[in-house]
Design a protein around this motif. Structure first.
Motif, PDB file in Angstrom:
ATOM      1  N   HIS A 240       0.818  -1.208   0.000  1.00 31.44           N
ATOM      2  CA  HIS A 240       0.000   0.000   0.000  1.00 31.44           C
ATOM      3  C   HIS A 240       0.852   1.258   0.000  1.00 31.44           C
TER       4      HIS A 240
ATOM      5  N   PHE B 246       1.371   2.665   6.961  1.00 29.74           N
ATOM      6  CA  PHE B 246       0.972   2.525   5.565  1.00 29.74           C
ATOM      7  C   PHE B 246      -0.299   3.277   5.197  1.00 29.74           C
ATOM      8  N   PRO B 247      -1.300   3.396   6.087  1.00 26.38           N
ATOM      9  CA  PRO B 247      -2.451   4.205   5.664  1.00 26.38           C
ATOM     10  C   PRO B 247      -2.062   5.662   5.424  1.00 26.38           C
ATOM     11  N   ALA B 248      -1.122   6.186   6.226  1.00 19.02           N
ATOM     12  CA  ALA B 248      -0.711   7.577   6.043  1.00 19.02           C
ATOM     13  C   ALA B 248      -0.059   7.763   4.678  1.00 19.02           C
TER      14      ALA B 248
ATOM     15  N   PHE C  66      -0.326   5.779   2.080  1.00 19.73           N
ATOM     16  CA  PHE C  66      -1.340   5.509   1.064  1.00 19.73           C
ATOM     17  C   PHE C  66      -2.232   6.736   0.861  1.00 19.73           C
ATOM     18  N   SER C  67      -2.606   7.394   1.969  1.00 20.96           N
ATOM     19  CA  SER C  67      -3.442   8.599   1.877  1.00 20.96           C
ATOM     20  C   SER C  67      -2.755   9.664   1.052  1.00 20.96           C
ATOM     21  N   ILE C  68      -1.449   9.860   1.311  1.00 20.38           N
ATOM     22  CA  ILE C  68      -0.716  10.858   0.535  1.00 20.38           C
ATOM     23  C   ILE C  68      -0.797  10.518  -0.951  1.00 20.38           C
TER      24      ILE C  68
ATOM     25  N   VAL D 200      -3.117   8.737  -2.535  1.00 20.07           N
ATOM     26  CA  VAL D 200      -4.474   8.940  -3.060  1.00 20.07           C
ATOM     27  C   VAL D 200      -4.741  10.425  -3.290  1.00 20.07           C
ATOM     28  N   ILE D 201      -4.329  11.262  -2.322  1.00 20.23           N
ATOM     29  CA  ILE D 201      -4.560  12.704  -2.473  1.00 20.23           C
ATOM     30  C   ILE D 201      -3.800  13.239  -3.680  1.00 20.23           C
TER      31      ILE D 201
ATOM     32  N   SER E  81      -5.663  12.154  -6.884  1.00 21.37           N
ATOM     33  CA  SER E  81      -6.939  12.788  -7.200  1.00 21.37           C
ATOM     34  C   SER E  81      -6.788  14.292  -7.376  1.00 21.37           C
ATOM     35  N   ARG E  82      -5.707  14.867  -6.839  1.00 21.82           N
ATOM     36  CA  ARG E  82      -5.565  16.305  -6.981  1.00 21.82           C
ATOM     37  C   ARG E  82      -4.868  16.678  -8.292  1.00 21.82           C
TER      38      ARG E  82
ATOM     39  N   LYS F  77      -5.978  14.248 -12.737  1.00 26.48           N
ATOM     40  CA  LYS F  77      -7.345  14.061 -13.226  1.00 26.48           C
ATOM     41  C   LYS F  77      -7.372  13.505 -14.641  1.00 26.48           C
TER      42      LYS F  77
ATOM     43  N   ILE G 118      -6.679   4.978  -9.228  1.00 27.40           N
ATOM     44  CA  ILE G 118      -6.442   4.168  -8.037  1.00 27.40           C
ATOM     45  C   ILE G 118      -6.938   2.745  -8.247  1.00 27.40           C
ATOM     46  N   ASP G 119      -8.054   2.619  -8.946  1.00 27.00           N
ATOM     47  CA  ASP G 119      -8.611   1.281  -9.177  1.00 27.00           C
ATOM     48  C   ASP G 119      -7.565   0.358  -9.765  1.00 27.00           C
TER      49      ASP G 119
ATOM     50  N   LEU H 165      -4.606  -0.297  -7.295  1.00 27.60           N
ATOM     51  CA  LEU H 165      -4.901  -1.107  -6.119  1.00 27.60           C
ATOM     52  C   LEU H 165      -5.381  -2.502  -6.501  1.00 27.60           C
TER      53      LEU H 165
END
Lengths: 371, 321
Positions: free
Chosen positions: A42, A97-99, A101-103, A105-106, A109-110, A113, A119-120, A123
């Motif tokens: 992740h 890892f969530p932290a 991963f969050s970075i 994802v952000i 998406s930012r 575009k 992400i699909d 992941l």
């Protein structure tokens, strides 16, 4: 013809990926560090995204380098957090890892575009597209990129394990002995973690991050149920991984569903199957052993009971079949079955309603009492 | 700044989402405390991934996307996943971490298979099921928030009723069993509460990030206190706070998804707590260490001085004779 070719290529990619993942997975399973692979798979997302922004290409080798670096960084972060002694290992992994991963994802998406990097795909992965992404050298297509990447990882893993087999074995089973003998456990540890990161990154493109975990953990854990030898566990993991990959791929074509998901499902199925039927350690043989021991114990009780009262005045009463359940505190039906088993095994003889010990039964009682 | 809050105060959607995020943060923070203290931080990760096939099956069976039905499916699947993990660990030599890894990846894979099956059937109603993978807080509706509130409130109520028993289970399971508590039953209750906390959060933050919602507030709270009751309350507050702050930050610009922003907020709180918390924090520790070193130096200096003074006296005495 072309579709057949593609099917074959996809199957080969699946098998090679599964084998490459299973090898380092063996050591992760034995060292209780499998969740590191989950974390790495992740956490490499921001590395991939950043490298992608820099190079503007999905297939750049720089992507793999950046992602591997992020994977190793994850390991370092987790260990640093642990070293503060304020956070336990599991929580350190669960935080890191969530932290990251969050970075990732952000960032996606930012800023992306309009670019092909969703992400699909990252992941979940899609093995079906893997053969279509061909390696291009001087305008000639010489085979899928994924096959080259995973083939390289497979070779690298095999070489690493062959060269450092002794060290890996020692560090896995007795890290402190390895340290006292001067085998630098930290170096081996980071070497292994680098391999895990690289393998994860390589497989990630083809199969997605969740399936990577299934490929890394599933086959070694299944093999662990079957053998006590490290060499055999390594070989078995590769075989099981390949079977899972092929079976999953075939099933997914049959049902027309997600390839990665089906391979993961087959991994679970094979694990459960082995868990049930493997000789000695499987659930079925454990249950059978329990049952056998229960009857064995009951018969021993019976012969000892008869032996204790043999030749004494109360023997008449004590060896009455209909009264056995009172003396031994058994259910009447259970007592009858024990008697039947004991008769079959020729531990006792039946005379009218009385039980008599045979020579065999007497020997058994004496042996048990002496022990 | 004031204008920003004034402006957003009237945004109904934002209000709903931030209330949902706050509730979710509070519930998962409070219940996550138990998972962290029992060193089961990653159980949340496994449950949240294992829930996916349950969601898909619930949808296939009922054809509805009512949150309560999907949550029920998720809970059952998450539960079965946990049962799998426990059985594997109890009956084989496979360790906890491998069991978690197998269940989370393969259950999730099976869920993906079911999702592709649903997609192939071309059911027009299916859109939105995959929000459970990545989460989409912005899609929270009033009924979702209501579901979160009722189920979460129920979970917190059970926790407070069984407060003493759960506390004993967390800190000394052997003792709890020895005084006649049903530790196995309590274990099941606690895991079920965890499952509830996870499945109600899946829609908002998704399977991957849900585990952080459980772990991070509890780890942050742990740095500030040694008492369970304070830790649960603090973790709840941290979770709620980062839920609200994350929602506001993500709504302040386009292209910032809510779930990840909430996770980053709560991660920031963890880092802050680890560095600055009194008594345990890194800063506090290094100050304490420095002070100890200085006082040790003072003591040794004094010892050396008095030793040399003694020597002088002895030398003087020697000279006398």
């Amino acid at each position: 013809m072309i579709t057949e070719n593609i099917n074959l290529l996809t199957a080969i990619i699946a098998v090679v990926s599964a084998s490459a993942c299973a090898l380092p997975g063996v050591f992760l399973v034995l060292r209780r560090m499998t969740l590191m692979s989950d974390a790495i798979s992740h956490a490499i997302l921001p590395g991939i995204v950043l490298a992608f922004f820099l190079t503007h290409s999905v297939s750049s080798p720089f992507l793999i380098v950046a992602a591997t670096a992020t994977g190793i960084l994850t390991v370092v972060f987790v260990e640093l957090l642990q070293k503060t002694k304020l956070v336990k290992e599991d929580a350190a992994i669960g935080l890191t890892f969530p932290a990251l991963f969050s970075i990732g994802v952000i960032l996606i998406s930012r800023y992306s575009k309009n670019i092909h990097l969703d992400i699909d795909a990252v992941l979940l992965g899609e093995l079906a597209y893997a053969p279509l992404n061909q390696l291009d050298i001087n305008g000639r297509e010489i085979g899928p990129v994924a096959l080259y990447v995973m083939g390289f990882m497979l070779v690298l893993n095999v070489v690493f394990i062959l060269v450092f087999y002794k060290e890996l074995k020692l560090v896995t089973f007795d890290a402190s002995l390895a340290a006292t003998l001067g085998f630098a456990p930290t170096l081996i540890h980071y070497g292994l973690m680098t391999l895990v990161s690289m393998t994860t990154v390589g497989a990630f493109d083809a199969v997605g991050s969740i399936l990577v975990v299934a490929l890394i953990v599933g086959p070694p854990a299944t093999a662990y149920l079957m053998t006590d030898s490290l060499t055999r566990m390594l070989i078995l993991s590769v075989i099981i991984g390949s079977i899972n990959a092929l079976g999953g791929y075939w099933l997914s074509i049959l049902l027309n569903v997600s390839i990665a998901g089906t391979i993961a499902s087959v991994t679970l199925l094979v694990f459960v199957l082995v868990f049930l039927i493997v000789p000695n350690r499987g659930l079925v043989s454990i249950a059978r052993r329990h049952i056998r021991q229960k009857w064995e114990f009951a018969q021993t009780m019976l012969v000892i009971h008869l032996f204790n009262h043999e030749g004494l005045p109360e023997a008449q009463e004590e060896s009455e079949i209909a009264h056995l359940h009172e003396h031994l505190r058994w259910e009447p039906s259970f007592a009858l079955r024990v008697v039947k088993n004991a008769l079959n095994n020729r531990y006792v003889l039946q005379e009218a309603s009385q039980l008599m010990l045979t020579e065999r039964g007497r020997a058994k009682a004496q042996r048990t009492l002496v022990q | 700044m004031l204008n920003f809050f004034f402006h957003t105060r009237f945004d109904y959607t934002l209000m709903i989402v931030s209330i949902g995020a706050a509730l979710l943060g509070a519930i998962s923070g409070a219940l996550g405390t138990y998972a962290v203290l029992r060193r089961q931080s990653l159980l949340g990760d496994a449950i949240s991934h294992a829930a996916l096939p349950g969601i898909a099956i619930a949808f296939i069976l009922t054809g509805s996307k009512t949150p309560l039905i999907l949550v029920l499916g998720a809970a059952i699947a998450g539960w079965i996943g946990t049962l799998f993990i426990v059985t594997i660990v109890r009956l084989t030599r496979i360790k906890y971490d491998s069991a978690l890894g197998i269940v989370l990846s393969t259950f999730f894979g099976f869920g993906l298979v079911l999702l592709t099956l649903i997609q192939r059937q071309g059911n027009a109603n299916q859109a939105g099921l995959d929000t459970f993978i990545f989460g989409q807080a912005a899609t929270l509706l009033q009924r979702d928030v209501l579901t979160i509130g009722i189920l979460g409130g129920f979970a917190l109520l059970i926790t407070s009723i069984l407060w003493k028993e759960l506390k004993l289970l967390v800190f000394d399971e052997g003792f709890a069993a020895s005084i006649g508590l049903q530790t196995r039953l309590l274990d099941i209750v606690l895991t079920s509460l965890l499952v509830i906390a996870i499945v109600i959060g899946l829609q908002a933050v998704g399977a991957v990030l849900m585990s952080a919602m459980l772990v991070a507030p509890a780890v942050a709270a742990r740095q500030w206190t040694n008492r369970l009751n304070l830790m649960v309350i603090l973790a709840g507050c941290f979770g709620a706070f980062s839920g609200v702050v994350g929602t506001f930050i993500s709504s302040s610009a386009t292209g910032i998804p809510t779930g990840p922003t909430i996770i980053l907020c709560v991660t920031f709180m963890v880092v802050f707590s680890i560095v600055f918390a009194p008594n345990r924090g890194l800063l506090w520790n290094s100050i304490k260490q420095r002070r100890n070193r200085r006082s040790l130096k003072l003591v040794t200096n004094r010892l050396v001085e008095s030793a040399s003074a003694n020597n002088r006296i002895i030398e003087n005495d020697n000279r006398k004779y």
